[in-house]
Scaffold this motif. Structure first.
Motif, PDB file in Angstrom:
ATOM      1  N   GLU A   6     -25.209  47.508  25.906  1.00 45.95           N
ATOM      2  CA  GLU A   6     -24.951  46.676  27.077  1.00 45.95           C
ATOM      3  C   GLU A   6     -25.869  47.121  28.209  1.00 45.95           C
ATOM      4  O   GLU A   6     -25.875  48.291  28.593  1.00 45.95           O
ATOM      5  CB  GLU A   6     -23.487  46.795  27.524  1.00 45.95           C
ATOM      6  CG  GLU A   6     -22.495  46.140  26.589  1.00 45.95           C
ATOM      7  CD  GLU A   6     -21.079  46.176  27.137  1.00 45.95           C
ATOM      8  OE1 GLU A   6     -20.840  46.909  28.126  1.00 45.95           O
ATOM      9  OE2 GLU A   6     -20.216  45.485  26.590  1.00 45.95           O
ATOM     10  N   ASP A  28     -28.562  35.554  20.678  1.00 43.50           N
ATOM     11  CA  ASP A  28     -27.160  35.490  21.082  1.00 43.50           C
ATOM     12  C   ASP A  28     -26.986  36.457  22.250  1.00 43.50           C
ATOM     13  O   ASP A  28     -27.303  37.644  22.134  1.00 43.50           O
ATOM     14  CB  ASP A  28     -26.231  35.909  19.937  1.00 43.50           C
ATOM     15  CG  ASP A  28     -25.794  34.727  19.091  1.00 43.50           C
ATOM     16  OD1 ASP A  28     -25.719  33.613  19.636  1.00 43.50           O
ATOM     17  OD2 ASP A  28     -25.535  34.930  17.893  1.00 43.50           O
ATOM     18  N   VAL A  61     -24.284  37.882  25.236  1.00 39.60           N
ATOM     19  CA  VAL A  61     -22.923  37.973  25.764  1.00 39.60           C
ATOM     20  C   VAL A  61     -23.027  38.436  27.205  1.00 39.60           C
ATOM     21  O   VAL A  61     -23.620  39.488  27.490  1.00 39.60           O
ATOM     22  CB  VAL A  61     -22.052  38.950  24.944  1.00 39.60           C
ATOM     23  CG1 VAL A  61     -20.662  39.052  25.569  1.00 39.60           C
ATOM     24  CG2 VAL A  61     -21.960  38.500  23.495  1.00 39.60           C
ATOM     25  N   GLU A 108     -21.023  39.519  30.661  1.00 36.15           N
ATOM     26  CA  GLU A 108     -19.754  40.022  31.174  1.00 36.15           C
ATOM     27  C   GLU A 108     -19.922  40.324  32.651  1.00 36.15           C
ATOM     28  O   GLU A 108     -20.881  40.993  33.047  1.00 36.15           O
ATOM     29  CB  GLU A 108     -19.326  41.277  30.423  1.00 36.15           C
ATOM     30  CG  GLU A 108     -18.017  41.870  30.937  1.00 36.15           C
ATOM     31  CD  GLU A 108     -17.552  43.056  30.117  1.00 36.15           C
ATOM     32  OE1 GLU A 108     -16.726  43.832  30.633  1.00 36.15           O
ATOM     33  OE2 GLU A 108     -18.017  43.217  28.980  1.00 36.15           O
ATOM     34  N   LYS A 117     -15.852  37.314  30.099  1.00 38.62           N
ATOM     35  CA  LYS A 117     -16.984  37.338  29.192  1.00 38.62           C
ATOM     36  C   LYS A 117     -17.331  35.921  28.752  1.00 38.62           C
ATOM     37  O   LYS A 117     -16.468  35.065  28.626  1.00 38.62           O
ATOM     38  CB  LYS A 117     -16.680  38.187  27.956  1.00 38.62           C
ATOM     39  CG  LYS A 117     -16.431  39.649  28.254  1.00 38.62           C
ATOM     40  CD  LYS A 117     -16.186  40.424  26.972  1.00 38.62           C
ATOM     41  CE  LYS A 117     -15.914  41.901  27.255  1.00 38.62           C
ATOM     42  NZ  LYS A 117     -15.677  42.677  26.033  1.00 38.62           N
ATOM     43  N   GLY A 118     -18.624  35.711  28.520  1.00 39.84           N
ATOM     44  CA  GLY A 118     -19.079  34.428  28.032  1.00 39.84           C
ATOM     45  C   GLY A 118     -20.183  34.593  27.016  1.00 39.84           C
ATOM     46  O   GLY A 118     -21.078  35.429  27.193  1.00 39.84           O
ATOM     47  N   ARG A 119     -20.133  33.810  25.950  1.00 33.79           N
ATOM     48  CA  ARG A 119     -21.156  33.861  24.904  1.00 33.79           C
ATOM     49  C   ARG A 119     -22.167  32.756  25.147  1.00 33.79           C
ATOM     50  O   ARG A 119     -21.804  31.636  25.516  1.00 33.79           O
ATOM     51  CB  ARG A 119     -20.516  33.722  23.525  1.00 33.79           C
ATOM     52  CG  ARG A 119     -21.407  34.206  22.399  1.00 33.79           C
ATOM     53  CD  ARG A 119     -20.643  34.246  21.089  1.00 33.79           C
ATOM     54  NE  ARG A 119     -21.413  34.930  20.060  1.00 33.79           N
ATOM     55  CZ  ARG A 119     -21.366  36.229  19.840  1.00 33.79           C
ATOM     56  NH1 ARG A 119     -20.559  36.974  20.559  1.00 33.79           N
ATOM     57  NH2 ARG A 119     -22.107  36.780  18.890  1.00 33.79           N
ATOM     58  N   TRP A 120     -23.435  33.055  24.902  1.00 29.19           N
ATOM     59  CA  TRP A 120     -24.513  32.137  25.245  1.00 29.19           C
ATOM     60  C   TRP A 120     -25.601  32.249  24.184  1.00 29.19           C
ATOM     61  O   TRP A 120     -26.219  33.307  24.042  1.00 29.19           O
ATOM     62  CB  TRP A 120     -25.041  32.519  26.625  1.00 29.19           C
ATOM     63  CG  TRP A 120     -26.178  31.711  27.164  1.00 29.19           C
ATOM     64  CD1 TRP A 120     -26.572  30.466  26.800  1.00 29.19           C
ATOM     65  CD2 TRP A 120     -27.077  32.121  28.208  1.00 29.19           C
ATOM     66  NE1 TRP A 120     -27.657  30.069  27.541  1.00 29.19           N
ATOM     67  CE2 TRP A 120     -27.986  31.056  28.416  1.00 29.19           C
ATOM     68  CE3 TRP A 120     -27.192  33.276  28.984  1.00 29.19           C
ATOM     69  CZ2 TRP A 120     -29.006  31.112  29.362  1.00 29.19           C
ATOM     70  CZ3 TRP A 120     -28.196  33.340  29.935  1.00 29.19           C
ATOM     71  CH2 TRP A 120     -29.088  32.280  30.118  1.00 29.19           C
ATOM     72  N   PHE A 121     -25.833  31.173  23.453  1.00 28.45           N
ATOM     73  CA  PHE A 121     -26.948  31.149  22.508  1.00 28.45           C
ATOM     74  C   PHE A 121     -28.145  30.524  23.208  1.00 28.45           C
ATOM     75  O   PHE A 121     -28.070  29.404  23.732  1.00 28.45           O
ATOM     76  CB  PHE A 121     -26.613  30.348  21.246  1.00 28.45           C
ATOM     77  CG  PHE A 121     -27.791  30.177  20.324  1.00 28.45           C
ATOM     78  CD1 PHE A 121     -28.243  31.238  19.557  1.00 28.45           C
ATOM     79  CD2 PHE A 121     -28.470  28.964  20.246  1.00 28.45           C
ATOM     80  CE1 PHE A 121     -29.339  31.096  18.720  1.00 28.45           C
ATOM     81  CE2 PHE A 121     -29.562  28.812  19.419  1.00 28.45           C
ATOM     82  CZ  PHE A 121     -29.998  29.880  18.646  1.00 28.45           C
ATOM     83  N   ARG A 136     -24.253  30.040  34.698  1.00 33.58           N
ATOM     84  CA  ARG A 136     -23.281  30.683  33.803  1.00 33.58           C
ATOM     85  C   ARG A 136     -22.551  31.828  34.491  1.00 33.58           C
ATOM     86  O   ARG A 136     -21.364  32.058  34.258  1.00 33.58           O
ATOM     87  CB  ARG A 136     -23.984  31.149  32.534  1.00 33.58           C
ATOM     88  CG  ARG A 136     -24.464  30.005  31.669  1.00 33.58           C
ATOM     89  CD  ARG A 136     -25.222  30.438  30.452  1.00 33.58           C
ATOM     90  NE  ARG A 136     -25.663  29.289  29.686  1.00 33.58           N
ATOM     91  CZ  ARG A 136     -24.941  28.663  28.767  1.00 33.58           C
ATOM     92  NH1 ARG A 136     -23.711  29.127  28.465  1.00 33.58           N
ATOM     93  NH2 ARG A 136     -25.406  27.617  28.123  1.00 33.58           N
TER      94      ARG A 136
END
Length: 244
Positions: free
Chosen positions: A165, A192, A194, A196, A215-219, A239
């Motif tokens: 991270e 990918d 992530v 936070e 948290k958010g996932r982002w491709f 985002r």
């Protein structure tokens, strides 16, 4: 005297030495680390079964730090080294995706060791600066364009793999968060990511709640990454605001 020297060499005294020298200590993820391993004979002839090279790092395991070998590969087969003889072996090691970037809080180093029959194995360590590839660099630059400062990182071990991270400090007075953490993982056709955000409560609210995390996932597809950090920064800013 010969027997005594052999006994001393078996204990590591007067034994062969190994020394790895890197052509460049900095390498990008996905590229190759190149250099030469020099083996210098000791006071007696010794048989070296193999020369091994690998990358090692540390990660946080609860309150402790643990050393983790990312990989170790034999780069030279068996050979014998005479007293005082010097032999050099060039090497080229791939630095795979998943290798942590060396930013504040994270170190990576090259470990060189020789397996010696009937003797103590000599070794050598050399620090390596692991840089992001172009895709990761685009994400980092996008955050910096928004005023975020990369302050460090932390490596942890989750589900059989290391994850890193990256921690960013937000620009003063913006986004209403105390920290942005970014985790980047290679994926088919892109990255990918992530995100936070940590939002530490201020004023009276801090009496009741110390910290909120979302948290958010982002491709991010390669096509978007190739457009450069300026366009990506606009998407990133949106985002972050959604995660606050």
């Amino acid at each position: 005297m010969g027997f005594f020297k052999k006994m001393m060499a078996a204990a590591g005294i007067g034994a062969a030495r190994v020394d790895a020298r890197l052509h460049h200590s900095a390498v990008r993820v996905g590229e190759e680390l190149r250099g030469t391993v020099t083996v210098t004979g000791g006071k007696v002839e010794q048989h070296i079964e193999r020369l091994n090279l690998g990358l090692t790092t540390r990660y946080r395991d609860g309150e402790e730090w643990a050393t983790h070998t990312l990989f170790s590969l034999p780069v030279v087969g068996s050979f014998s080294i005479r007293p005082g003889e010097v032999r050099e072996f060039p090497f080229s090691l791939p630095v795979p995706y998943g290798t942590p970037l060396t930013v504040r809080g994270t170190d990576v180093w090259l470990v060189t060791d020789a397996d010696i029959a009937g003797g103590m194995d000599p070794g050598d360590t050399d620090p390596v600066q692991v840089l992001p590839d172009s895709r990761m660099a685009t994400v980092i630059e996008a955050a910096q364009l928004l005023g975020f400062m990369l302050k460090g990182s932390e490596v942890e071990y989750h589900h059989g793999r290391l994850v890193q991270e990256l921690s960013f400090t937000p620009p003063y007075g913006q986004y209403s968060i105390s920290e942005l953490e970014v985790l980047m993982l290679p994926a088919q056709g892109g990255l990918d990511v992530v995100l936070e955000v940590d939002r530490r409560a201020q004023g009276l609210a801090s009496l009741f709640v110390e910290e909120f995390e979302t948290k958010g996932r982002w491709f991010i597809p390669d096509a978007q990454l190739q457009q450069g950090p300026q366009l990506l920064a606009q998407d990133l800013a949106g985002r972050i605001r959604q995660l606050r």
